[in-house]
Design a protein around this motif. Sequence first.
Motif, PDB file in Angstrom:
ATOM      1  N   VAL A 193     -19.360  -5.712 -11.916  1.00 13.25           N
ATOM      2  CA  VAL A 193     -20.331  -6.178 -12.909  1.00 13.25           C
ATOM      3  C   VAL A 193     -19.673  -7.119 -13.913  1.00 13.25           C
ATOM      4  N   ASP A 194     -18.402  -6.844 -14.241  1.00 13.18           N
ATOM      5  CA  ASP A 194     -17.671  -7.711 -15.169  1.00 13.18           C
ATOM      6  C   ASP A 194     -17.199  -8.997 -14.524  1.00 13.18           C
ATOM      7  N   GLY A 195     -17.492  -9.185 -13.240  1.00  9.08           N
ATOM      8  CA  GLY A 195     -17.153 -10.439 -12.582  1.00  9.08           C
ATOM      9  C   GLY A 195     -15.877 -10.414 -11.770  1.00  9.08           C
ATOM     10  N   ALA A 196     -15.307  -9.246 -11.521  1.00  5.75           N
ATOM     11  CA  ALA A 196     -14.068  -9.160 -10.760  1.00  5.75           C
ATOM     12  C   ALA A 196     -14.364  -9.243  -9.266  1.00  5.75           C
ATOM     13  N   GLY A 197     -13.516  -9.985  -8.542  1.00  4.37           N
ATOM     14  CA  GLY A 197     -13.641 -10.085  -7.102  1.00  4.37           C
ATOM     15  C   GLY A 197     -12.948  -8.929  -6.409  1.00  4.37           C
ATOM     16  N   PRO A 198     -12.997  -8.881  -5.069  1.00  2.00           N
ATOM     17  CA  PRO A 198     -12.379  -7.762  -4.346  1.00  2.00           C
ATOM     18  C   PRO A 198     -10.885  -7.619  -4.602  1.00  2.00           C
ATOM     19  N   VAL A 199     -10.161  -8.732  -4.626  1.00  2.00           N
ATOM     20  CA  VAL A 199      -8.712  -8.660  -4.844  1.00  2.00           C
ATOM     21  C   VAL A 199      -8.403  -8.125  -6.233  1.00  2.00           C
ATOM     22  N   ARG A 200      -9.131  -8.610  -7.222  1.00  2.00           N
ATOM     23  CA  ARG A 200      -8.893  -8.146  -8.586  1.00  2.00           C
ATOM     24  C   ARG A 200      -9.287  -6.688  -8.755  1.00  2.00           C
ATOM     25  N   VAL A 201     -10.384  -6.283  -8.107  1.00  2.00           N
ATOM     26  CA  VAL A 201     -10.790  -4.878  -8.180  1.00  2.00           C
ATOM     27  C   VAL A 201      -9.705  -3.982  -7.610  1.00  2.00           C
ATOM     28  N   PHE A 202      -9.111  -4.407  -6.497  1.00  2.00           N
ATOM     29  CA  PHE A 202      -8.075  -3.579  -5.869  1.00  2.00           C
ATOM     30  C   PHE A 202      -6.839  -3.468  -6.760  1.00  2.00           C
ATOM     31  N   PHE A 203      -6.346  -4.586  -7.278  1.00  2.51           N
ATOM     32  CA  PHE A 203      -5.081  -4.553  -8.020  1.00  2.51           C
ATOM     33  C   PHE A 203      -5.230  -4.031  -9.442  1.00  2.51           C
ATOM     34  N   THR A 204      -6.418  -4.118 -10.031  1.00  3.61           N
ATOM     35  CA  THR A 204      -6.585  -3.654 -11.412  1.00  3.61           C
ATOM     36  C   THR A 204      -7.229  -2.280 -11.522  1.00  3.61           C
ATOM     37  N   VAL A 205      -7.981  -1.855 -10.501  1.00  2.00           N
ATOM     38  CA  VAL A 205      -8.683  -0.574 -10.575  1.00  2.00           C
ATOM     39  C   VAL A 205      -8.108   0.434  -9.585  1.00  2.00           C
ATOM     40  N   ILE A 206      -8.024   0.050  -8.327  1.00  5.33           N
ATOM     41  CA  ILE A 206      -7.647   1.003  -7.280  1.00  5.33           C
ATOM     42  C   ILE A 206      -6.147   1.260  -7.274  1.00  5.33           C
ATOM     43  N   LEU A 207      -5.352   0.208  -7.263  1.00  6.93           N
ATOM     44  CA  LEU A 207      -3.902   0.377  -7.098  1.00  6.93           C
ATOM     45  C   LEU A 207      -3.264   1.228  -8.190  1.00  6.93           C
ATOM     46  N   PRO A 208      -3.628   1.083  -9.479  1.00  6.03           N
ATOM     47  CA  PRO A 208      -3.019   1.984 -10.484  1.00  6.03           C
ATOM     48  C   PRO A 208      -3.350   3.459 -10.263  1.00  6.03           C
ATOM     49  N   LEU A 209      -4.498   3.748  -9.660  1.00  2.23           N
ATOM     50  CA  LEU A 209      -4.854   5.140  -9.414  1.00  2.23           C
ATOM     51  C   LEU A 209      -4.081   5.752  -8.247  1.00  2.23           C
ATOM     52  N   LEU A 210      -3.434   4.921  -7.455  1.00  2.00           N
ATOM     53  CA  LEU A 210      -2.722   5.396  -6.272  1.00  2.00           C
ATOM     54  C   LEU A 210      -1.267   5.738  -6.545  1.00  2.00           C
ATOM     55  N   THR A 211      -0.854   5.726  -7.802  1.00  2.00           N
ATOM     56  CA  THR A 211       0.552   5.974  -8.120  1.00  2.00           C
ATOM     57  C   THR A 211       1.079   7.294  -7.569  1.00  2.00           C
ATOM     58  N   PRO A 212       0.371   8.414  -7.706  1.00  2.00           N
ATOM     59  CA  PRO A 212       0.926   9.670  -7.167  1.00  2.00           C
ATOM     60  C   PRO A 212       1.127   9.642  -5.667  1.00  2.00           C
ATOM     61  N   VAL A 213       0.115   9.225  -4.917  1.00  2.00           N
ATOM     62  CA  VAL A 213       0.226   9.257  -3.461  1.00  2.00           C
ATOM     63  C   VAL A 213       1.200   8.192  -2.958  1.00  2.00           C
ATOM     64  N   LEU A 214       1.259   7.041  -3.618  1.00  2.00           N
ATOM     65  CA  LEU A 214       2.215   6.017  -3.210  1.00  2.00           C
ATOM     66  C   LEU A 214       3.648   6.432  -3.518  1.00  2.00           C
ATOM     67  N   SER A 215       3.842   7.213  -4.563  1.00  2.00           N
ATOM     68  CA  SER A 215       5.187   7.721  -4.852  1.00  2.00           C
ATOM     69  C   SER A 215       5.652   8.648  -3.742  1.00  2.00           C
ATOM     70  N   THR A 216       4.752   9.510  -3.270  1.00  2.00           N
ATOM     71  CA  THR A 216       5.103  10.387  -2.151  1.00  2.00           C
ATOM     72  C   THR A 216       5.419   9.583  -0.901  1.00  2.00           C
ATOM     73  N   ALA A 217       4.579   8.582  -0.600  1.00  2.00           N
ATOM     74  CA  ALA A 217       4.834   7.746   0.571  1.00  2.00           C
ATOM     75  C   ALA A 217       6.136   6.968   0.431  1.00  2.00           C
ATOM     76  N   THR A 218       6.468   6.542  -0.786  1.00  2.00           N
ATOM     77  CA  THR A 218       7.716   5.807  -0.998  1.00  2.00           C
ATOM     78  C   THR A 218       8.923   6.669  -0.674  1.00  2.00           C
ATOM     79  N   ILE A 219       8.888   7.926  -1.110  1.00  2.00           N
ATOM     80  CA  ILE A 219      10.006   8.826  -0.816  1.00  2.00           C
ATOM     81  C   ILE A 219      10.211   8.953   0.689  1.00  2.00           C
ATOM     82  N   LEU A 220       9.133   9.172   1.424  1.00  2.00           N
ATOM     83  CA  LEU A 220       9.248   9.371   2.865  1.00  2.00           C
ATOM     84  C   LEU A 220       9.726   8.109   3.565  1.00  2.00           C
ATOM     85  N   ILE A 221       9.150   6.959   3.222  1.00  2.00           N
ATOM     86  CA  ILE A 221       9.475   5.721   3.928  1.00  2.00           C
ATOM     87  C   ILE A 221      10.898   5.274   3.615  1.00  2.00           C
TER      88      ILE A 221
END
Length: 295
Positions: A193-221
């Motif tokens: 609604v604020d005018g963000a496109g798909p790429v901006r939505v992913f990097f500003t909204v979704i990606l910060p929320l993935l910190t816990p699960v990405l930290s776990t994946a980082t350890i394993l990889i």
Amino acid sequence: MTIAAAPVPADLRAPTRQPASRRRRGRGALQPVVAVLATLALLGVPFWLVVSTASKSQAEAFDPDLSPPGSWQLLTNVREVVTDGDMVRAFFGSVLVVAPSVFLVLVLGSMASWVLARRGGRGMAVVYALMISGIVLPPAVVTIVLLLRQLGLAGTPTGMVGVYTGMYLSTVVFFVTGFIRTVPHELEEAARVDGAGPVRVFFTVILPLLTPVLSTATILIVLYIWNDVFYALFVLGGQLDTLPLNLFRVASAGLYLQNWHLIFAYVIVMSLPLLLTFVIAQRKIISGITGGAVK
């Protein structure tokens, strides 16, 4: 007229049972002790074997055991493997392969997981099944090497990064897709609604929320790639030295042959970056989980 019953002797009385709550408390207090002792046995004994052997002289470490060293020579042995084992060059070779591989796996896997989590249908279910099939289906080494030779990427860091990215992309998709499905759609809709496109939505909204699960994946990889010697041996073919490949090379060449004190010292130095990564990522996991719980 009533006759009083004769008292029962103390040795013939039925034994009194302890209350069930007291028995449960006793078992509850014993279980943590048993768990701690089992953990110390499973983790502490191998750790002590590595540290004690790495701190011994060549004669003491010829037959590795759990006995403490007569004189601690850990720093001396570490200094020797760093200078004579060419660890500095191998360390930068490992970083050159690990860093871009982990970055690409996390970013591409997160973006693919976002699409798979937000779009339903039978087709997406099939795509998701195909993407996570890499967890159980081992890659064919011969096919990988032949393909990289056709592309001119055999023996190059770029080819090795591509192999690791393809191998562990399934792990990130498996971890992240289920996590994204728990994120409310309203957050993305507000950003659109604020005018963000798909790429901006992913990097500003979704990606910060993935910190816990990405930290776990980082350890394993990072753990998988940093310690890998099998695929690196066939793909790189000696053109680039990583820490596991360097240890394999110097041990096979006879430099560390039967020198277990140097081999274990090398293992300790090689494991230090992994320990630091685990400590940093573990803190991020805890902070992310507690932050989500408060919200």
